[in-house]
Design a protein around this motif. Structure first.
Motif, PDB file in Angstrom:
ATOM      1  N   GLN A   1      41.387-108.208  23.347  1.00 15.69           N
ATOM      2  CA  GLN A   1      40.899-106.839  23.184  1.00 15.69           C
ATOM      3  C   GLN A   1      39.376-106.768  23.120  1.00 15.69           C
ATOM      4  OE1 GLN A   1      44.555-106.133  20.105  1.00 15.69           O
ATOM      5  NE2 GLN A   1      42.910-104.665  19.943  1.00 15.69           N
ATOM      6  N   GLY A   2      38.705-107.893  23.366  1.00 19.17           N
ATOM      7  CA  GLY A   2      37.250-107.908  23.358  1.00 19.17           C
ATOM      8  C   GLY A   2      36.649-107.979  21.965  1.00 19.17           C
ATOM      9  N   ILE A   3      37.430-108.408  20.981  1.00 22.50           N
ATOM     10  CA  ILE A   3      36.949-108.522  19.601  1.00 22.50           C
ATOM     11  C   ILE A   3      36.419-109.940  19.362  1.00 22.50           C
ATOM     12  CG2 ILE A   3      37.622-108.390  17.161  1.00 22.50           C
ATOM     13  CD1 ILE A   3      39.854-106.436  18.027  1.00 22.50           C
ATOM     14  N   PHE A   4      35.188-110.033  18.861  1.00 26.37           N
ATOM     15  CA  PHE A   4      34.607-111.339  18.545  1.00 26.37           C
ATOM     16  C   PHE A   4      35.188-111.844  17.225  1.00 26.37           C
ATOM     17  CE2 PHE A   4      31.454-114.255  16.809  1.00 26.37           C
ATOM     18  CZ  PHE A   4      31.196-115.071  17.905  1.00 26.37           C
ATOM     19  N   VAL A   5      35.492-113.139  17.168  1.00 24.13           N
ATOM     20  CA  VAL A   5      36.149-113.712  15.992  1.00 24.13           C
ATOM     21  C   VAL A   5      35.240-114.722  15.313  1.00 24.13           C
ATOM     22  CG1 VAL A   5      38.134-115.016  15.127  1.00 24.13           C
ATOM     23  CG2 VAL A   5      38.441-113.381  17.005  1.00 24.13           C
ATOM     24  N   ILE A   6      35.117-114.587  13.995  1.00 23.11           N
ATOM     25  CA  ILE A   6      34.433-115.583  13.164  1.00 23.11           C
ATOM     26  C   ILE A   6      35.503-116.276  12.339  1.00 23.11           C
ATOM     27  CG2 ILE A   6      32.712-115.989  11.364  1.00 23.11           C
ATOM     28  CD1 ILE A   6      31.292-113.449  12.288  1.00 23.11           C
ATOM     29  N   LEU A   7      35.788-117.527  12.671  1.00 19.80           N
ATOM     30  CA  LEU A   7      36.852-118.288  12.026  1.00 19.80           C
ATOM     31  C   LEU A   7      36.265-119.206  10.968  1.00 19.80           C
ATOM     32  CD1 LEU A   7      39.755-119.388  11.769  1.00 19.80           C
ATOM     33  CD2 LEU A   7      39.284-120.841  13.761  1.00 19.80           C
ATOM     34  N   ILE A   8      36.661-119.000   9.711  1.00 18.55           N
ATOM     35  CA  ILE A   8      36.199-119.832   8.600  1.00 18.55           C
ATOM     36  C   ILE A   8      37.336-120.776   8.212  1.00 18.55           C
ATOM     37  CG2 ILE A   8      35.389-119.845   6.213  1.00 18.55           C
ATOM     38  CD1 ILE A   8      34.159-117.100   6.718  1.00 18.55           C
ATOM     39  N   ASP A   9      37.124-122.059   8.442  1.00 17.67           N
ATOM     40  CA  ASP A   9      38.135-123.086   8.183  1.00 17.67           C
ATOM     41  C   ASP A   9      37.779-123.819   6.894  1.00 17.67           C
ATOM     42  OD1 ASP A   9      40.022-125.068   8.244  1.00 17.67           O
ATOM     43  OD2 ASP A   9      39.213-126.103   9.998  1.00 17.67           O
ATOM     44  N   SER A  10      38.556-123.584   5.841  1.00 16.64           N
ATOM     45  CA  SER A  10      38.293-124.252   4.564  1.00 16.64           C
ATOM     46  C   SER A  10      39.135-125.507   4.394  1.00 16.64           C
ATOM     47  CB  SER A  10      38.589-123.291   3.398  1.00 16.64           C
ATOM     48  OG  SER A  10      39.973-123.005   3.329  1.00 16.64           O
ATOM     49  N   GLU A  11      40.088-125.728   5.290  1.00 12.67           N
ATOM     50  CA  GLU A  11      40.985-126.878   5.182  1.00 12.67           C
ATOM     51  C   GLU A  11      40.597-128.019   6.115  1.00 12.67           C
ATOM     52  OE1 GLU A  11      44.869-125.350   5.947  1.00 12.67           O
ATOM     53  OE2 GLU A  11      45.030-124.333   4.012  1.00 12.67           O
ATOM     54  N   ASN A  12      39.638-127.737   7.014  1.00 12.51           N
ATOM     55  CA  ASN A  12      39.241-128.725   8.018  1.00 12.51           C
ATOM     56  C   ASN A  12      40.462-129.224   8.794  1.00 12.51           C
ATOM     57  OD1 ASN A  12      37.350-130.264   9.421  1.00 12.51           O
ATOM     58  ND2 ASN A  12      37.578-132.031   8.059  1.00 12.51           N
ATOM     59  N   ALA A  13      41.333-128.267   9.155  1.00 10.44           N
ATOM     60  CA  ALA A  13      42.598-128.630   9.786  1.00 10.44           C
ATOM     61  C   ALA A  13      42.817-127.960  11.135  1.00 10.44           C
ATOM     62  CB  ALA A  13      43.750-128.257   8.845  1.00 10.44           C
ATOM     63  N   LEU A  14      41.895-127.106  11.569  1.00  8.58           N
ATOM     64  CA  LEU A  14      42.080-126.367  12.813  1.00  8.58           C
ATOM     65  C   LEU A  14      41.386-127.099  13.960  1.00  8.58           C
ATOM     66  CD1 LEU A  14      41.512-122.748  11.455  1.00  8.58           C
ATOM     67  CD2 LEU A  14      43.687-123.908  11.863  1.00  8.58           C
ATOM     68  N   ASP A  15      42.159-127.861  14.694  1.00  7.19           N
ATOM     69  CA  ASP A  15      41.616-128.619  15.830  1.00  7.19           C
ATOM     70  C   ASP A  15      41.470-127.712  17.052  1.00  7.19           C
ATOM     71  OD1 ASP A  15      41.670-130.962  14.305  1.00  7.19           O
ATOM     72  OD2 ASP A  15      43.759-131.349  14.854  1.00  7.19           O
ATOM     73  N   GLU A  16      40.461-127.992  17.869  1.00  6.60           N
ATOM     74  CA  GLU A  16      40.216-127.181  19.056  1.00  6.60           C
ATOM     75  C   GLU A  16      41.384-127.249  20.030  1.00  6.60           C
ATOM     76  OE1 GLU A  16      36.633-126.342  22.284  1.00  6.60           O
ATOM     77  OE2 GLU A  16      36.707-128.259  21.208  1.00  6.60           O
TER      78      GLU A  16
END
Length: 350
Positions: free
Chosen positions: A82-97
């Motif tokens: 939808q054209g929305i920019f996302v700021i992803l805050i990872d506190s678990e250091n678990a979200l791999d690319e």
């Protein structure tokens, strides 16, 4: 004759005297799908609307319940579409690319900014500094301001300064007193800062087993103040999925069934629940849980060993449960949406 009150002067004066004051209603105009039609409906009353911008939404559940799959996967993907920019805050250091890309998330820096933060205070500062610059830059063109979604995965893993200080000293007493207050303050301030702006927040959180025999539902960490401050709260529980691709029962676990209960929402009836299937091999089917939802509402009924639906055009659909595919469910969904939005005819006066 009583003189009509003119609020224009009062509105002008109070706007100048109170910084950050919002006037008028701020109903959501932008919604992001959770990737599941049934869950969308339970949240918003609309099959295509899931999480709104301008609000704070929380998905809470035990480990492996599918929180990150929906929040950091489906919701981010649909927001980007939808054209929305996302700021992803990872506190678990678990979200791999690679995991995010497998779920359809575009990890290009032009569409996604990933931050690794572990302190509640740092998250609060990040959001606060962003909103200050955002409001200053777009003060004169509020409606045309870019749309931004914050995703925090997860709130439960965030630390307080006391936690860090104790760890460095070799003490493990914990900081149960300050953390709930800090989480509540974070969410409450986000709600106030976003207001009528094109900014929203989706966060995941942990739950723990209830010790209350009269209220067996899992409890969401962060305290009641945190729940009160949030706009939408979805509680999730992990169940085993023991079905093959055709819906036949098998002995081994093929995925998870995420039991989702909408604990808080202002857009639909609260405390409604649905089970969403997430097979390991194929991922979530957007139609998962929709057939059960229609059965609960009596729209699709049992007829022998098959299920029957009578459409708005009086045509019948009678099929075995496993044959109710996306096309048939879309037909029912579209019919149901028309009935829901159709205004009631005025009753004749007696």
């Amino acid at each position: 004759m009583t003189k009509v009150f003119d609020a224009s002067k009062f509105r002008k004066n109070i706007t100048k005297s109170i910084q950050g004051l919002g006037i008028g209603f701020n109903d959501p105009t932008d919604w992001i799908s959770t990737g599941n039609y049934a869950l969308n409906y339970l949240i918003s009353g609309d099959f295509h609307k899931g999480i709104p911008l301008g609000k704070v939404s929380v998905l809470a559940g035990e480990s492996g319940a599918g929180k990150s799959y929906i929040a950091s996967g489906n919701i981010i993907k649909n927001a980007q579409d939808q054209g929305i920019f996302v700021i992803l805050i990872d506190s678990e250091n678990a979200l791999d690319e690679t995991w995010l890309q497998a779920l359809g998330v575009d990890t290009d820096e032009k569409k996604l900014l990933k931050l690794s933060l572990s302190m509640i205070d740092d998250v609060a500062k990040t959001v606060s500094e962003f909103m200050k610059e955002y409001k200053a830059e777009h003060a004169d063109k509020k409606e045309g301001a870019p749309k931004v979604l914050f995703v925090i995965d997860s709130l439960g893993m965030l630390l307080t300064p006391t936690d860090v200080d104790q760890f460095e000293k070799g003490e493990m007493k914990g900081d149960l007193g300050r953390k709930p207050k800090a989480l509540t303050a974070l969410v409450r301030n986000c709600v106030n800062m976003f207001g009528s702006w094109n900014v929203g927040l989706v966060a995941t959180n942990h739950t723990y087993a209830s010790q209350d025999m009269f209220d067996p539902d899992d409890k969401i960490s962060g305290g009641q103040g945190f729940i009160y401050a949030s706009s939408i709260v979805i509680a999730m529980k992990k169940l085993k999925l023991k079905e093959d691709e055709d819906g036949n029962k098998v002995t081994d676990v093929r995925g998870i069934r995420a039991a989702c209960k909408v604990m808080k929402t202002r857009y639909a009836k609260p405390f409604e629940s649905v089970q969403v299937k997430i097979p390991y091999d194929t991922g979530m089917d957007p139609y998962s849980g929709l057939l059960d939802l229609f059965e609960k509402k009596g729209i699709i009924t049992q007829q022998g060993n098959r299920l029957r639906y009578v459409g708005s055009d009086k045509k019948e659909i009678i099929e075995f449960r496993k044959n109710w595919d996306g096309d048939k469910l879309t037909t029912v969904m579209n019919d149901f949406a028309k009935i829901e939005t159709k205004p009631e005819e005025p009753k004749d006066a007696e």
